[in-house]
Scaffold this active site. Structure first.
Site, PDB file in Angstrom:
ATOM      1  N   SER A  60       0.899  -6.625   2.417  1.00  0.00           N
ATOM      2  CA  SER A  60      -0.191  -5.940   1.931  1.00  0.00           C
ATOM      3  C   SER A  60      -1.348  -5.880   3.064  1.00  0.00           C
ATOM      4  O   SER A  60      -1.493  -6.677   3.890  1.00  0.00           O
ATOM      5  CB  SER A  60      -0.857  -6.307   0.907  1.00  0.00           C
ATOM      6  OG  SER A  60      -1.979  -5.596   0.583  1.00  0.00           O
ATOM      7  N   SER A  61      -1.909  -4.599   3.535  1.00  0.00           N
ATOM      8  CA  SER A  61      -2.495  -4.736   4.577  1.00  0.00           C
ATOM      9  C   SER A  61      -4.011  -5.037   4.003  1.00  0.00           C
ATOM     10  O   SER A  61      -4.478  -4.313   2.932  1.00  0.00           O
ATOM     11  CB  SER A  61      -2.817  -3.187   5.142  1.00  0.00           C
ATOM     12  OG  SER A  61      -1.807  -2.464   5.289  1.00  0.00           O
ATOM     13  N   GLU A  71      -8.519   0.069  -6.142  1.00  0.00           N
ATOM     14  CA  GLU A  71      -7.735  -1.351  -6.591  1.00  0.00           C
ATOM     15  C   GLU A  71      -8.750  -1.560  -8.172  1.00  0.00           C
ATOM     16  O   GLU A  71      -9.867  -1.489  -8.015  1.00  0.00           O
ATOM     17  CB  GLU A  71      -8.136  -2.511  -5.763  1.00  0.00           C
ATOM     18  CG  GLU A  71      -7.257  -2.443  -4.575  1.00  0.00           C
ATOM     19  CD  GLU A  71      -7.429  -3.622  -3.516  1.00  0.00           C
ATOM     20  OE1 GLU A  71      -8.395  -4.328  -3.809  1.00  0.00           O
ATOM     21  OE2 GLU A  71      -6.570  -3.792  -2.719  1.00  0.00           O
ATOM     22  N   ASN A 114       2.047  -6.564  -3.268  1.00  0.00           N
ATOM     23  CA  ASN A 114       2.897  -6.190  -1.995  1.00  0.00           C
ATOM     24  C   ASN A 114       2.989  -7.284  -0.984  1.00  0.00           C
ATOM     25  O   ASN A 114       1.963  -8.005  -0.705  1.00  0.00           O
ATOM     26  CB  ASN A 114       1.940  -5.128  -1.381  1.00  0.00           C
ATOM     27  CG  ASN A 114       2.506  -4.531  -0.118  1.00  0.00           C
ATOM     28  OD1 ASN A 114       3.698  -4.847   0.342  1.00  0.00           O
ATOM     29  ND2 ASN A 114       1.985  -3.448   0.603  1.00  0.00           N
ATOM     30  N   THR A 144       1.396   2.154   4.726  1.00  0.00           N
ATOM     31  CA  THR A 144       1.709   1.700   6.010  1.00  0.00           C
ATOM     32  C   THR A 144       2.955   2.096   6.334  1.00  0.00           C
ATOM     33  O   THR A 144       3.211   2.442   7.732  1.00  0.00           O
ATOM     34  CB  THR A 144       1.485   0.095   5.972  1.00  0.00           C
ATOM     35  OG1 THR A 144       0.260  -0.299   5.526  1.00  0.00           O
ATOM     36  CG2 THR A 144       1.540  -0.335   7.429  1.00  0.00           C
ATOM     37  N   GLY A 204      -6.040   1.387  -0.869  1.00  0.00           N
ATOM     38  CA  GLY A 204      -5.990   2.245  -1.965  1.00  0.00           C
ATOM     39  C   GLY A 204      -7.033   1.748  -3.071  1.00  0.00           C
ATOM     40  O   GLY A 204      -7.306   0.897  -2.915  1.00  0.00           O
ATOM     41  N   SER A 251      -2.281  -0.196  -3.531  1.00  0.00           N
ATOM     42  CA  SER A 251      -1.715  -1.249  -2.763  1.00  0.00           C
ATOM     43  C   SER A 251      -0.306  -1.235  -2.951  1.00  0.00           C
ATOM     44  O   SER A 251       0.197  -1.173  -4.313  1.00  0.00           O
ATOM     45  CB  SER A 251      -2.040  -2.529  -2.801  1.00  0.00           C
ATOM     46  OG  SER A 251      -1.454  -3.502  -2.479  1.00  0.00           O
ATOM     47  N   GLY A 252       0.742  -1.191  -2.056  1.00  0.00           N
ATOM     48  CA  GLY A 252       2.162  -1.286  -2.320  1.00  0.00           C
ATOM     49  C   GLY A 252       2.647   0.274  -2.534  1.00  0.00           C
ATOM     50  O   GLY A 252       3.965   0.347  -2.912  1.00  0.00           O
TER      51      GLY A 252
END
Ligand SMILES: Nc1ncnc2c1ncn2[C@@H]1O[C@H](COP(=O)(O)OP(=O)(O)OP(=O)(O)O)[C@@H](O)[C@H]1O
Ligand SMILES: [Mg+2]
Length: 1035
Positions: free
Chosen positions: A170-171, A397, A167, A122, A395, A117-118
């Site tokens: 974040s998605s 985690e 993030n 995206t 991703g 993440s981050g």
């Protein structure tokens, strides 16, 4: 900026920069075993703002956390249609490569973007889309498709992204997007698959995190009017689902602007007004739902804030009572027995939250489907069969506390790692083996064992979880954990509290289990696993929603669902199925990997945390990836494909190779002078070790392609031209024959006319002297004209010339007239040219003719000479002039001449001069020049004979006493004198010409003398013997 981007390739290529900027491709790293060297290379590049690096075809991208000037239109152009290794590493190069494979080789593509993440997944997926949109056609129809593809992002992000502690954007869902192209590479449609939205976020957020963006955007950006319609207040702390307003306002997020972007994107994607209204009603209803609270009396829950329920009911179009009942009761249909029982407060809260999550989750799925309808290709006729997919999925985690969601996410990443291994590492090695290429196998960790641990039927964690969820009795999260431990304790990748060493036990709780993922150990807390997996939404709520007035809600809760007695699949099973489905989709495509790495946890530019990066490098399997890459070949293709593409580069294989493709390739590479280590020939494929070898070949082909094209073109053009030429020639020949025919007809007509004319002419000539007869008319006219022209050149010029050119018969009359006219003309001209003096001469001559012609014989002798006034010889001129000047008394001198005077008696000759004036005739003495006589002209007469002599007798009347008798004179120019006298007096009476042989003259007083006149002999006047005067006249 432009010069910066222009310098980049050169800067990177220069080997002297290697120490500072690192290598562009990890394959060039000297020590591929050293993690240190690997991280070092990434760090060097990161510090130079070079965030992209390759491992072969895999792109590693390090999140710069700042905007870099490397994504402009110009950059896109630079990467367009370039060899992969020609330019420095870039996400555009990867995209271009995939894009071209899709268009040129018609191979389905997928771009797999992974990372935690981050790390920038995206963002990377947006760059891919940006590149594809920029380098495809610009027709208006395409523009709208591209616009929709691009605009789907802000909508999905508003509803599916949230600020997390890692993030700000974040998605919270997984996304796979297919883009469909036509044969020319123009996007014509798209399709999105969404995975596992983190819906628990709707009702609860970790400290420091936010709910999904759309809630904040709506409250900040909607108009007052809209808020009123939605019964909302602009304050975040009014809503308990927004953590009562905590963490609501974030520095880097502009909710108002983002809301406008979303609204605008919605209209681009053709969301109708009523759809938009419904969507925002649902969002508002979720907020209101969060504010519904319950009291409990005797174990029965009761809604304590009916206003909130009323708002929800109104916004969703359901009955408030039905909703209230559904929130506080539960109906169970047990084998036909429908039993409704009230819920306690805890369960009501559970039901409320479940409804909120379900509404939001289903709304999100509806949005994706709605987008898909909008992105659907309108016209599939020209569509390629293949598509390009972009996978942007959460991703790996590892949190402090990991729950069901992390379990799902990490499972997903295990699957993706499997895919990666399948598609790259394993398949690569398998292929070498299959093709019989000598090869040192590379050690890598195959995570299949972990995937099996999770998903194996009956034995795997998922099966155990489902089993526990479904079994009758009182299953709990703890019983589930016990079962896991019971069944999996022996598994090397499963660690439980119970059976671990005390050292390990210290690091985990009793309600936790630990999985040794390929990317690291993750400890999961089982709390909530069952609930989340069951994902239970009570039947009453489903039923109420299925009757909603809000169209979207009604379609999200179909009637069939609550009536269906079969239990729906559990959350994890649904997830596993959709993942397997995704794997199937990806498996048949050519993958491009983008491995995203986040350089630090602070989300800040310029910080490179070695440890954090190393961790990601490890779990992304990058080191293994590199090792396999270094051992292998850069390029392989089947013999047919390779030969087909490059056969034009060798005479042996061009245009067609007769033998087997493998032999063809052997000849081809020999001809291309590949080194022995540059390539290998496998069973069905040729393997090329270095990209450069391939690029040299490709470049040679590109050059050759033009030659071949030129030959084909020239042949074709030649053929075209020849055809054109032949057609033109035929046309010209036809035209020429027409022209010749026309000209021949003309010539014939002219010749006929000429013959007729000549015949007529000859006839005319023969009869030219006849009267006009139809043939000779022209001839006559011509003859007349010619005669006149001839005449004009032969006209006599002298007045006395009487000659005249002859004339043709038809001109004779005219000739006569013209002759006369011409003579008159000449005479007139002559006359007009005469001087006064000459004119006078002529007058005198005419007078002389009148007086003497045919009357006096010596007249003819006078004609040739001009008359003169003065016949005095020079020696006497002075005296005579003197006399004239002094003695003429004003009279005008008319004539002067010497003469001889004969005495009346004895006819003795004496020299004398006569001077004639206008009044008188003077006779002067020949010696003294004294005046002898002055005879006034009115008193005297002149007599002469008709003979050719010069005798002049002047009769003097008697009254002139002084002059006795007539005067007898011999004058040399008698006709001249006679003419002048008559001219002077104006009458001819003064002169008489006698035609006798004798002439009498007075002597004195009536006495007369006789003069004889004879002819013959020497002319003159003499005295004969008889005393008579004899005049001998000429003949
Ligand atoms: N190429 C880039 N250039 C500049 N900034 C970037 C780039 N990539 C990522 N970022 C920054 O990093 C942030 C996080 O990136 P992104 O949202 O793409 O991460 P992610 O991998 O999708 O995370 P998640 O898994 O949480 O969705 C972005 O909001 C942006 O600020
Ligand atoms: Mg993301």
């Amino acid at each position: 900026m432009a010069s910066d981007s222009a310098n980049r390739p050169r800067m990177e290529r220069g080997l002297h920069d290697r120490d500072r900027a690192g290598v562009q491709d990890f394959v060039l790293l000297e020590n591929i075993q050293s993690e240190e060297a690997f991280i070092g290379n990434l760090r060097k590049r990161f510090q130079e703002n070079l965030i992209y690096t390759y491992i072969g075809q895999v792109l590693i991208s390090v999140n710069p956390y700042k905007q870099l000037p490397i994504y402009s239109e110009n950059d896109i152009k630079e990467y367009r249609n370039k060899h992969f290794y020609e330019m420095p590493p870039h996400i555009f190069a990867v995209t271009d490569n995939a894009f071209r494979s899709l268009i040129e080789e018609n191979k389905g593509q997928c771009v797999l973007i992974s990372g935690e993440s981050g790390s920038g997944k995206t963002e990377a997926s947006k760059k891919v889309l940006q590149y594809i949109a920029a380098c495809s056609g610009h027709q208006s129809t395409v523009e709208s498709v591209k616009e929709k593809l691009l605009k789907s992002n802000p909508v999905l992000e508003a509803f599916g992204n949230a600020k997390t502690n890692r993030n700000v954007n974040s998605s919270r869902f997984g996304k796979y997007m297919d883009i469909q192209f036509d044969y020319s590479g123009t996007p014509i449609g798209g399709h999105i698959l969404n995975y596992l939205l983190e819906k628990s976020r709707v009702v609860n957020q970790n400290a420091g995190e936010r709910n999904f963006h759309i809630f904040y955007q709506l409250l900040a950006g909607a108009s007052e009017e809209e808020l009123k319609r939605l019964q909302l207040k602009r304050s975040l702390d009014s809503y308990s689902y927004l953590s009562d307003g905590q963490n609501g306002v974030v520095k880097y997020i502009d909710d108002v602007a983002d809301f406008n972007t979303v609204k605008q994107a919605m209209s681009v994607i053709d969301f109708t007004d009523s759809e938009q209204k419904d969507i925002f009603s649902i969002i508002a209803s979720v907020l209101h739902l969060g504010n519904v609270t319950f009291n409990e009396a005797e174990g029965v829950a009761k809604v304590s804030k009916p206003d909130a329920v009323a708002a929800v009911a109104q916004l969703l179009g359901v009955s408030q009572n039905a909703l209230t009942d559904a929130l506080t009761n539960r109906t169970i249909d047990a084998q036909g027995d429908v039993v409704t029982s009230p819920l306690n407060r805890e369960l009501s809260v559970y039901a409320r939250d479940a409804l909120a999550k379900a509404i939001y989750d289903r709304l999100f799925t509806w949005l994706v489907q709605r987008l898909n309808r909008s992105l659907q290709a309108k016209d599939l006729r020209d569509a390629l069969n293949n598509v390009m997919g972009i996978l942007d999925i959460y991703g790996f985690e590892i949190f402090k506390k990991n729950s069901f969601e992390q379990f799902c996410i990490n499972f997903c990443n295990e699957k993706l790692q499997q895919l990666f291994i399948e598609l790259t590492l394993k398949s690569e090695q398998d292929e070498y083996q299959r093709e019989g290429i000598e090869w040192v196998p590379v050690e890598y960790f195959d995570n299949k064992v972990i995937c099996n641990l999770i998903e194996e039927k009956y034995k795997g964690i998922i099966s155990i979880l489902d089993e526990e969820c479904l079994r009758p009795g009182e299953p709990t999260d703890i019983t589930f954990l016990a079962k896991l431990t019971d069944k999996l304790a022996a598994h090397p990748h499963y660690i439980c509290h119970e059976k671990s060493s005390t050292l390990v036990q210290k690091t985990m709780g009793r309600d936790e289990f630990r999985l040794v993922h390929y990317a690291g150990d993750v400890t999961y807390n089982v709390n909530g696993f069952l609930d989340k997996n069951n994902d239970l939404l009570f039947r009453d709520l489903k039923e109420t929603m299925s009757r909603a007035g809000n169209d979207i809600i009604r379609s999200c809760f179909p009637e069939g669902e609550y009536k269906n007695k079969k239990r729906p699949d559990t959350a994890i099973t649904q997830f596993r199925n959709s993942l397997n489905n995704l794997m199937d989709i990806l498996m048949c495509k050519e993958p491009s990997y983008i491995r995203c790495i986040k350089p630090n946890d602070q989300q800040q530019a310029g910080i490179f945390d070695d440890e954090l990066v190393l961790h990601q490098v490890k779990y992304l399997g990058l080191m293994e990836n590199l090792r396999v890459r270094r051992a292998g070949f850069a390029y392989r293709r089947t013999y047919e494909t390779f030969l087909n593409r490059y056969k034009s580069l060798s005479k042996a294989t061009w245009p067609n190779y007769k033998g087997s493709p493998k032999e063809g390739v052997r000849e081809l590479v020999a001809d291309l002078q590949y080194g022995p280590d540059d390539y290998r020939l496998g069973a069905t494929k040729v393997f090329i070790r270095f990209p450069k070898t391939l690029f040299d070949t490709e470049d040679a082909f590109q050059v050759k392609k033009h030659d071949i094209a030129a030959i084909i073109q020239s042949r074709w053009k030649g053929r075209q031209q020849r055809r054109k030429y032949l057609k033109l020639r035929d046309q010209i020949i036809t035209l020429q024959s027409y022209c010749r025919r026309y000209l021949a007809i003309q010539a014939l007509r002219r010749r006929r006319e000429a013959a007729t004319k000549i015949r007529a002419f000859i006839k005319g000539f023969i009869t030219r002297n006849d009267a006009p007869n139809g043939y000779n008319d022209e001839f006559i006219v011509n003859m007349k004209r010619m005669w006149l022209i001839r005449l004009s050149k032969q006209l006599p010029t002298e007045v006395l010339d009487k000659s005249w050119p002859s004339s043709p018969v038809h001109c004779q009359e005219a000739s006569t007239y013209l002759h006369r006219l011409h003579r008159l003309h000449l005479a007139r001209k002559y006359r007009l040219s005469l001087s006064d003096e000459r004119k006078r001469q002529f007058e005198l001559k005419v007078l002389a003719e009148k007086l003497f012609k045919d009357k006096k014989a010596n007249y003819l002798a006078s004609v040739p000479y001009w008359f003169q006034n003065d016949r005095i010889p020079k020696e006497h001129a002075a005296e005579i002039n003197n006399f004239v000047g002094t003695s003429l008394n004003g009279e005008t001198l008319k004539y002067a001449s010497p003469c001889t005077k004969f005495d009346r008696h004895g006819y003795k000759p004496r020299e004398r001069f006569v001077v004639l004036s206008n009044k008188a005739l003077y006779v002067l003495d020949g010696k003294s020049y004294k005046q002898k006589h002055r005879l006034p002209l009115e008193k005297i007469d002149f007599v002469t004979t008709n003979h050719s002599d010069s005798l002049l007798v002047i009769r003097i009347p008697l009254e002139l006493k002084k002059d006795k008798g007539d005067l007898i004179l011999e004058i040399p120019y008698i006709v001249e004198l006679g003419t002048l006298v008559v001219d002077t007096v104006g009458t001819a009476n003064i002169l008489s010409i006698v035609s006798r042989d004798t002439l009498e003259h007075n002597v004195v007083k009536g006495k007369a003398g006789v003069i004889d006149i004879q002819t013959g002999g020497e002319p003159g006047i003499v005295r004969d013997k008889g005393g008579h005067l004899v005049v001998i006249a000429g003949q």
